[in-house]
Scaffold this active site. Structure first.
Site, PDB file in Angstrom:
ATOM      1  N   TYR A  82       4.801   5.071  -9.032  1.00  0.00           N
ATOM      2  CA  TYR A  82       5.152   5.853  -7.581  1.00  0.00           C
ATOM      3  C   TYR A  82       5.472   5.123  -6.628  1.00  0.00           C
ATOM      4  CZ  TYR A  82       3.192  10.159 -10.490  1.00  0.00           C
ATOM      5  OH  TYR A  82       3.276  11.294 -11.153  1.00  0.00           O
ATOM      6  N   LYS A 124      -1.357   3.357 -22.272  1.00  0.00           N
ATOM      7  CA  LYS A 124      -0.428   3.534 -23.300  1.00  0.00           C
ATOM      8  C   LYS A 124      -0.068   2.156 -23.829  1.00  0.00           C
ATOM      9  CE  LYS A 124       2.519   6.067 -25.609  1.00  0.00           C
ATOM     10  NZ  LYS A 124       2.013   6.927 -26.671  1.00  0.00           N
ATOM     11  N   ASP A 142      -1.550   9.887 -24.602  1.00  0.00           N
ATOM     12  CA  ASP A 142      -0.977  11.269 -25.303  1.00  0.00           C
ATOM     13  C   ASP A 142      -2.191  12.034 -26.102  1.00  0.00           C
ATOM     14  OD1 ASP A 142      -0.716   8.679 -26.349  1.00  0.00           O
ATOM     15  OD2 ASP A 142       0.785   9.330 -27.922  1.00  0.00           O
ATOM     16  N   ASP A 184      -2.336  11.469 -12.490  1.00  0.00           N
ATOM     17  CA  ASP A 184      -1.741  12.641 -11.910  1.00  0.00           C
ATOM     18  C   ASP A 184      -1.708  13.939 -12.925  1.00  0.00           C
ATOM     19  OD1 ASP A 184      -0.649  14.632 -10.172  1.00  0.00           O
ATOM     20  OD2 ASP A 184       1.499  13.239 -10.179  1.00  0.00           O
ATOM     21  N   ASP A 218      -4.745  17.339 -13.453  1.00  0.00           N
ATOM     22  CA  ASP A 218      -4.202  18.848 -13.406  1.00  0.00           C
ATOM     23  C   ASP A 218      -4.724  19.424 -14.614  1.00  0.00           C
ATOM     24  OD1 ASP A 218      -3.344  18.404 -10.686  1.00  0.00           O
ATOM     25  OD2 ASP A 218      -1.464  19.411 -11.208  1.00  0.00           O
TER      26      ASP A 218
END
Ligand code: NAD
Length: 356
Positions: free
Chosen positions: A143, A192, A224, A248, A252
């Site tokens: 980001y 990852k 994942d 992020d 959620d």
């Protein structure tokens, strides 16, 4: 007697209503646990734009920096939606996080026993009470990395960069290990590393820092798989630490497991004592001013403030226990079920004070 200085950023929409209830609960807690609190208010978001022309006035930053902690309601609303991006209320939110150096975002996903039916996950998977803490890196990664557009083989293309330095990983890892030490001493680092070089450095660094915390059981999980495990077997997790983008998304997902947006608190920390505490929901302009907003996420944010910034763990436990007790009988409209008594925002604040 300890005295704390708290800056209140009530913000817009339901912000003032819910922060007022949280202040009431904090005052009651202070009385019970023998400390005092002084409050200072400052403007952030739409109310700051209306009063000063900018979403984050310098005075707000100064007041926050001079306090022990900051409690934020929520910002934004339709009145300011047409303003250009850099003048919108949400810009003030990013600005204050940056100005206070808040690099660690803590999002607990907690199901209070009486609210189990609000979760979309089956009862037998949730089991008793669920309590996961996600620690998300907040000021680095993709980001904030370099990005751009270019032409590749005559086609328009775009790119973003995920980059982490060792000090950035070390400091977020320490926040997560310290938290795990205060909880069930179990930490899952999510990356990852089978594909990304930045994830390989993340994993190496977390393993190195783990030597400072021999009591914490560390495991690693690909993002994942973690997304899948959160709904398959959420009870396996205690603390999860991860990068900005993975956090992020996963936070959620984890908040949905807990069911209701009006119940979820969060903290953003700088590594020092100063933290910013806020509910994860927005300013809910559709219900503002009607005394029907759920103030519990903000009240639970105060509990996090007491635990993580003010070193008043017993007071934090007392607030959480009071909330659980009130939920056995009373509900605001957003979490209402048959068989409970429906109450408004103000009354919910009073009930938590009484339970304290
Ligand atoms: P929202 O979270 O404000 O509302 C989503 C839905 O949840 C609405 O129906 C609302 O009524 C309900 N809701 C939210 N909080 C509630 C509470 N405490 N009690 C009962 N019901 C509640 O999200 P949105 O509608 O997407 O955004 C509204 C405004 O808030 C926008 O301007 C947005 O930019 C802003 N926003 C601010 C923050 C923040 O300040 N941290 C976060 C998200 C959105």
């Amino acid at each position: 007697m300890e005295n704390y200085k708290i800056t209140l950023l009530k913000g817009d929409g339901i912000g003032p209503e819910i922060v007022n209830q949280a202040v009431k609960v904090l005052d009651k807690t202070a009385e019970k646990f023998n400390f005092t609190v002084d409050y200072d208010e400052a403007l952030l978001g739409g109310c700051a734009i209306d009063a000063t022309g900018v979403p984050l006035p310098d005075e707000t930053v100064e007041k926050c920096k001079a306090s022990d902690s900051v409690l934020l309601g929520a910002v934004g609303g339709p009145k300011w939606d047409k303003l250009p991006g850099d003048q919108r209320p949400e810009k003030g939110l990013l600005g204050i996080r940056g100005a206070l150096g808040l690099f660690a975002n803590l999002r607990p996903s907690v199901i209070f026993g009486p609210l189990k039916s609000a979760s979309p996950i089956k009862d037998d998977i949730i089991g008793g009470n669920l309590d996961i803490m996600i620690v998300r890196e907040l000021t680095g990664g993709i980001y904030f990395g370099e990005r751009g557009r270019k032409t590749v083989d005559s086609n328009e293309a775009a790119w973003d960069t995920e980059m982490y330095s060792v000090p950035e990983i070390e400091r977020i890892a320490r926040v997560a290990f310290d938290l795990a030490m205060k909880r069930n001493k179990k930490l899952t680092s999510v990356d990852k590393a089978n594909v990304l070089e930045s994830s390989r450095l993340w994993r190496e660094t977390v393993i190195r820092i783990s030597k400072e915390y021999p009591e914490v059981e560390l495991n690693h999980m690909y993002v994942d798989n973690c997304a899948m495990q959160l709904v398959r077997n959420p009870r396996q997790f205690d603390v999860i630490v991860t990068s900005n983008i993975f956090g992020d998304i996963l936070s959620d997902e984890a908040s949905m497991i807990a069911g209701s947006i009006g119940m979820l608190a969060s903290a953003s920390l700088s590594g020092g004592k100063l933290g910013l505490y806020e509910p994860i929901h927005g300013s809910a302009p559709d219900i503002a001013g009607q005394d029907i907003a759920n103030p519990l996420a903000t009240i639970l944010s105060v509990a996090m403030m007491l635990r993580y910034s003010l070193n008043q763990g017993a007071a934090a436990d007392a607030i959480e226990a009071a909330v659980a007790k009130v939920l056995e009988k009373y509900r605001t409209p957003d979490i209402y079920e048959d068989g409970f008594e429906k109450v408004g925002c103000e009354k919910m604040g009073d009930l938590v004070c009484e339970a304290l």
